[in-house]
Write a protein that holds these residues in place. Structure first.
Motif, PDB file in Angstrom:
ATOM      1  N   GLN A  48       8.010 -20.970 -52.548  1.00  0.00           N
ATOM      2  CA  GLN A  48       9.276 -20.293 -52.806  1.00  0.00           C
ATOM      3  C   GLN A  48       9.743 -20.559 -54.232  1.00  0.00           C
ATOM      4  O   GLN A  48      10.210 -19.649 -54.925  1.00  0.00           O
ATOM      5  N   GLU A  56      14.412 -28.614 -45.288  1.00  0.00           N
ATOM      6  CA  GLU A  56      14.077 -27.825 -46.478  1.00  0.00           C
ATOM      7  C   GLU A  56      14.865 -28.322 -47.680  1.00  0.00           C
ATOM      8  O   GLU A  56      14.327 -28.452 -48.783  1.00  0.00           O
ATOM      9  N   CYS A  89      10.132 -17.695 -35.252  1.00  0.00           N
ATOM     10  CA  CYS A  89      10.776 -17.135 -36.435  1.00  0.00           C
ATOM     11  C   CYS A  89      10.647 -15.622 -36.395  1.00  0.00           C
ATOM     12  O   CYS A  89       9.692 -15.082 -35.850  1.00  0.00           O
ATOM     13  N   TRP A  97       5.892 -24.331 -48.116  1.00  0.00           N
ATOM     14  CA  TRP A  97       6.842 -23.215 -48.192  1.00  0.00           C
ATOM     15  C   TRP A  97       7.789 -23.361 -49.374  1.00  0.00           C
ATOM     16  O   TRP A  97       8.006 -22.421 -50.146  1.00  0.00           O
ATOM     17  N   ALA A  99       5.420 -18.717 -41.616  1.00  0.00           N
ATOM     18  CA  ALA A  99       5.407 -19.164 -43.014  1.00  0.00           C
ATOM     19  C   ALA A  99       4.119 -18.745 -43.706  1.00  0.00           C
ATOM     20  O   ALA A  99       4.140 -18.231 -44.832  1.00  0.00           O
ATOM     21  N   LEU A 109      12.295 -17.584 -44.770  1.00  0.00           N
ATOM     22  CA  LEU A 109      11.403 -18.115 -43.752  1.00  0.00           C
ATOM     23  C   LEU A 109      11.580 -17.426 -42.411  1.00  0.00           C
ATOM     24  O   LEU A 109      10.671 -17.439 -41.584  1.00  0.00           O
TER      25      LEU A 109
END
Length: 986
Positions: free
Chosen positions: A428, A378, A467, A424, A484, A159
């Motif tokens: 993933q 997360e 990020c 996300w 993201a 991320l």
């Protein structure tokens, strides 16, 4: 199990194995305290050396060796020496190669003395690869030799959150996330402790109570949360003992709240103040737990830029005491309370700072430690994945998400942040497992996210988190949501830009959903690092953003597939002994077929020109290589295979274009440049036909010269030679039409002339073997009837046979009735096979005309001309060519008539001359009746009927009877007509 889970399992097994080895023999004869050793940072080689030598284990040396070893590739011992595994290619695990690897540059191998042309063609092809900008080691092809499934595992998504400054592991984050979840349940009132009624003990016995008895209470969870909480615990791999310990420690977490707010440092402080040494089953577990809590506090408090230097130094000293687990245990309780009080004071000071966005329930750690809070969230969201079924969501996924939302006030999560995090983790997990259901859920979450719009300060707060974009090859800083979405888009694009390598007919549904997700994120800004100097790189004007993206994906995927085919064909040419261009044409044909059957039906939904672009681009790419080859090649005699493969590929492209788009034009048709194979292949075909005709003619003369005219078998009554002649003729026809080269009417005429010439030579040889039937007729006998010119007293003589010439006699010996029957069968076989060959050639020519129409169609759309309805030779001109076969048929019919006329004369006047003709005047008139000779004639007819084919049987029998009647009437009519007719009717 995914890669991350497997890694954690390996780490646990490694710790257990090292602990067992060191506790058994790593202390050099003394007990070794493993509670103070971080086994994750211990060199396994050093530990084994200590155990083997019985030496004292040094933790500092083990740690130094561990970090030193990480700088080099993993080494193992093997009989052939030290072997190592490259980090970029983790899948090979076999023994090391015994020989040095060949150089991987575009250099041709040294040519042999007798392979100059082959070496030149290989040099050309390597040059062609370099000309197209495709080398053996390129930045774009670093994963070209890794299967798509391995690529997904290698390319683990990140991320891009700021890195942690402490040594918190993945397990530490997971366990801390569960503690935050329990704290949120207590704060929200979903879980609480109810004190059980206990029998009061005397005051003097109060000190004898154990810690467990003093905490004889159990947590009470609201209906609907008990099962979900237990499921989350199992999913997050938290033991029951640690779960109970944490619940007891957090039962008074409400007291830690300031102004109704709670953060992660307060949760850690509450745990440290409420958990004692005796609460842990093992000392090692307590040490790991305490180090984790200290690292969490250090990550959240010490890395803050808002602290003054003196405050940071004081906090560092206090945290170092907390990290010293041995001193922490032996220190007095007042000292531990003082340390925790200092830490809490600093955390309170940070929490009192001015809020950045002035949101409800906002804390200092929302904005300053978002990288840690978001990692915790997360981990909480990952609990929706079944740990037993990799890639599957648990049935209670929605309830788990609702429970995780209770942590929003602690971790600073909003509705939009929750949506992006959930999308996300779904994507993933899909990237790791390839489960299509996860991709569908991720797409649904992103659709909701794109429709969601926050207002005011919430939107500013959501967009404030930064990020890194390091994973995308740039150095920009994006907001969390944009980062993201960008990385999901990049991941989708990376596979779609080479969808021929990553998708197949089996997983075309994943391809469609991946494409839908990429189209959903089409407006997400992305750094386009592709610098292809190719045509078709721009979509038509007026196209939508979706169609432009599909156009770009098609061009790049086709180009990637072409590069892979180009390199593959160069390598295969050495083992298959074929020119690389031949293999390349076949490879690209497979690519085009896969494109039309698997991908184009999906792509055309969003971009109607999808299949046209792919086919024209493939045609253009191969055309460049073919053009380079033809320009550098002076002698095309050995290039028939290349031209045939190129023609087949071009016909396939034309057929697919015509079947889908018909005569409809397009701006992309301007990029079509027909190969014009016929211009190069036409002389080669004529040369081949001429050489082939000479071989067939020579073979025909040879096989007819040794023919002895015996039937092939009881069922196949023709001669062996004619079967061989037609076999080689049919082989010539098959090779002619299977050459896969453009043909015209000149080639067809040359083919028919060659076939006709060979058959005429065969028939001429059969005709020359015949003799005239008149040579077999004997001289007339002396008549008994009176005549003035004859002596009435002459003595009656018998019929005397005539003796033929020596040359004629030799021919007669080879013209026996069985051989004549075989010849008749052979002539009939020639006529029948000629009809078969004519029909076969006409059918094959129909396919040739279809290929000609396709090539003309391709030329017309490339030049922009109208497509003509009559693009090939007329049927009348082709029918005129086949009149050449009529000459052969006529010659066969004439020779058949000659043999039919001869076979009766041969049978009666030569083979039956002793039994029929020479006995006419030896007895009385009554002895010369026809009935006497019928048995002999029956024997002859039985022999003939066994040898002749059914079609000619009646004609042969009729000619024998005619010869019998001729012979009988010849003599009797000469003797006396009245007696003759009397014999006929009596």
């Amino acid at each position: 199990m995914d890669t991350a889970s497997m890694l954690e399992v390996y780490r646990r097994d490694r710790r257990r194995l090292l602990g067992f080895l060191l506790s058994a023999g790593g202390g050099g004869g003394r007990a070794l305290d493993l509670s103070r050793i971080d086994l994750d940072a211990v060199s396994a080689d050093y530990a084994l050396e200590c155990v083997a030598a019985g030496a004292q284990f040094d933790a500092s040396e083990a740690t130094r060796r561990y970090f030193d070893e990480r700088r080099y590739p993993i080494m193992i011992g093997s009989p052939s020496g030290n072997s190592y595994f490259l980090l970029s290619r983790p899948q090979p695990s076999d023994s090391p190669p015994k020989e040095a690897a060949p150089s991987i540059g575009p250099h041709a191998p040294p040519p042999l003395a007798n392979s100059t042309s082959a070496a030149e063609s290989r040099d050309f092809f390597r040059d062609a690869i370099n000309t197209s900008g495709i080398g053996y080691v390129t930045k774009d092809d670093n994963l070209a030799d890794i299967p798509p499934q391995q690529v997904k595992k290698v390319d683990i998504l990140s991320l891009g959150l700021p890195r942690l400054s402490t040594e918190l592991s993945d397990d530490d984050i997971r366990e801390t996330a569960y503690e935050v979840l329990l704290a949120s349940l207590f704060v929200s009132g979903k879980m609480h402790f109810s004190e059980e009624k206990r029998e009061k003990k005397r005051k003097f016995l109060k000190g004898l109570r154990t810690k467990t008895e003093g905490s004889n209470s159990s947590p009470q969870v609201e209906d609907g949360y008990a099962h979900i909480l237990d499921l989350i615990r199992v999913q997050m791999e938290i033991s029951e003992s640690m779960d109970a310990l944490t619940k007891r420690a957090l039962r008074c977490i409400n007291l830690k709240m300031v102004n109704g707010q709670l953060d992660v440092p307060r949760i850690s402080l509450q745990l440290l103040s409420s958990v004692g040494k005796l609460d842990f089953p093992t000392e090692r577990l307590r040490v790991q737990w305490q180090k984790r809590q200290a690292n969490v506090l250090e990550e959240l408090l010490l890395s803050s830029t808002s602290l003054e230097y003196d405050m940071s130094e004081t906090l560092r000293i206090v945290l170092s005491k907390l990290k010293d687990t041995e001193d922490w245990v032996v220190s007095v309780p007042e000292g531990r309370v003082e340390v925790l009080t200092i830490i809490e004071r600093y955390n309170t000071k940070l929490s009192a700072l001015t809020k950045k966005f002035d949101l409800e329930d906002e804390t200092y750690h929302w904005t300053h430690n978002y990288h840690f809070n978001f990692r915790l969230y997360e981990k909480l969201l990952c609990s929706v994945f079944d740990i037993l079924e990799d890639g599957e969501l648990v049935e209670e996924a929605d309830e788990i998400l609702e429970t995780a939302k209770l942590t929003w006030p602690i971790l600073g999560i909003t509705e939009k942040l929750h949506g992006i995090f959930y999308a996300w983790v779904l994507f993933q997990k899909f990237a790791q497992t390839g489960e299509i259901l996860l991709l569908k859920h991720a797409s649904l979450q992103i659709k909701k996210l794109l429709l969601h719009h926050d207002i005011g300060e919430i939107e500013l707060y959501t967009n404030s988190f930064v990020c890194s974009e390091d994973a995308c090859g740039g150095d920009r800083a994006l907001s969390l949501v944009d980062s993201a979405l960008l990385k999901i888009n990049v991941s989708c694009r990376r596979q779609l830009e080479n969808y021929h390598a990553h998708f197949s007919k089996k997983n075309y549904l994943i391809f469609e959903d991946t494409l839908n997700l990429a189209l959903l994120l089409v407006k997400t800004p992305i750094e386009d690092g592709c610098e292809e100097d190719i045509m078709l790189n721009e979509s038509p004007e007026g196209s939508t953003s979706e169609s432009k993206l599909v156009h770009l994906l098609i061009v790049r995927s086709i180009h990637a597939a072409y590069k892979q085919a180009l390199i593959s064909s160069d390598g295969r040419s050495e083992t298959e002994f074929k020119h690389p261009l031949t293999i390349l044409a076949n490879e690209l044909k497979l690519v085009a077929e896969k494109e039309c059957t698997v991908f184009s039906p999906i792509l055309t939904k969003y971009y109607p020109e999808a299949q046209r672009v792919a086919l024209i681009f493939l045609h253009m790419l191969y055309g460049k290589q073919l053009e380079l080859f033809l320009e550098r090649t002076d002698h095309l005699e050995n290039s028939k295979e290349i031209l045939a493969a190129s023609n087949n590929f071009e016909l396939f492209i034309a057929q697919k274009l015509y079947s889908v788009y018909g005569a409809a034009g397009s701006s992309f048709s301007n990029y079509l440049k027909p190969y014009m194979i016929g211009r190069f292949s036409s002389p080669l075909i004529l040369q081949w036909l001429h050489a082939r005709h000479e071989n067939v003619l020579e073979w025909t003369k040879r096989t007819i010269g040794i023919e002895d005219w015996t039937p092939l078998s009881a069922h196949e009554k023709q001669a062996t030679s004619v079967v061989e002649v037609f076999r080689i003729v049919e082989e010539t026809v098959d090779q002619f039409f299977n050459a896969s080269l453009p043909l015209d009417i000149v080639h067809l005429r040359s083919l028919l002339i060659g076939i006709t010439s060979s058959l005429q030579v065969y028939l001429l040889h059969m005709e020359n073997q015949q003799v005239s039937g008149s040579t077999l007729l004997p001289s007339a006998p002396v008549l008994t009837r009176y005549s003035e010119s004859m002596n009435p007293f002459a003595k009656r003589k018998l019929i005397e046979p005539t003796v033929p010439e020596e040359k004629v006699a030799t021919k007669l010996n080879n013209l026996t009735v069985p051989k004549l029957c075989v010849k008749l069968n052979t002539l009939q076989f020639i006529r029948d096979q000629l009809d078969v060959i004519e029909e076969s050639i006409k059918q094959s020519w129909t396919s040739v005309l279809s290929a000609v129409r396709l090539l003309d169609y391709l030329a017309c759309i490339a030049s922009g001309k109208a497509i003509s309805e009559n693009l090939s030779s007329s049927d009348e001109s082709v029918d005129e060519l086949f009149t050449l076969f009529d000459d052969v048929r006529m010659a066969a019919v004439n020779i058949t008539d000659t043999i039919l006329n001869f076979i009766g004369t041969r049978t009666v006047f030569w083979d039956m001359r002793d039994s029929l003709l020479f006995s006419l005047y030896r007895d009385s008139v009554e002895g010369a009746r026809m009935q006497i000779f019928i048995p002999t004639i029956d024997q002859v007819l039985d022999q003939v009927c066994d040898l002749i084919v059914d079609v000619l049987r009646d004609q042969v029998v009729l000619r024998i009877f005619q010869a019998c009647m001729d012979s009988f009437g010849f003599y009797w009519m000469e003797a006396h007509p009245v007696h003759f007719w009397r014999q006929m009717w009596t």
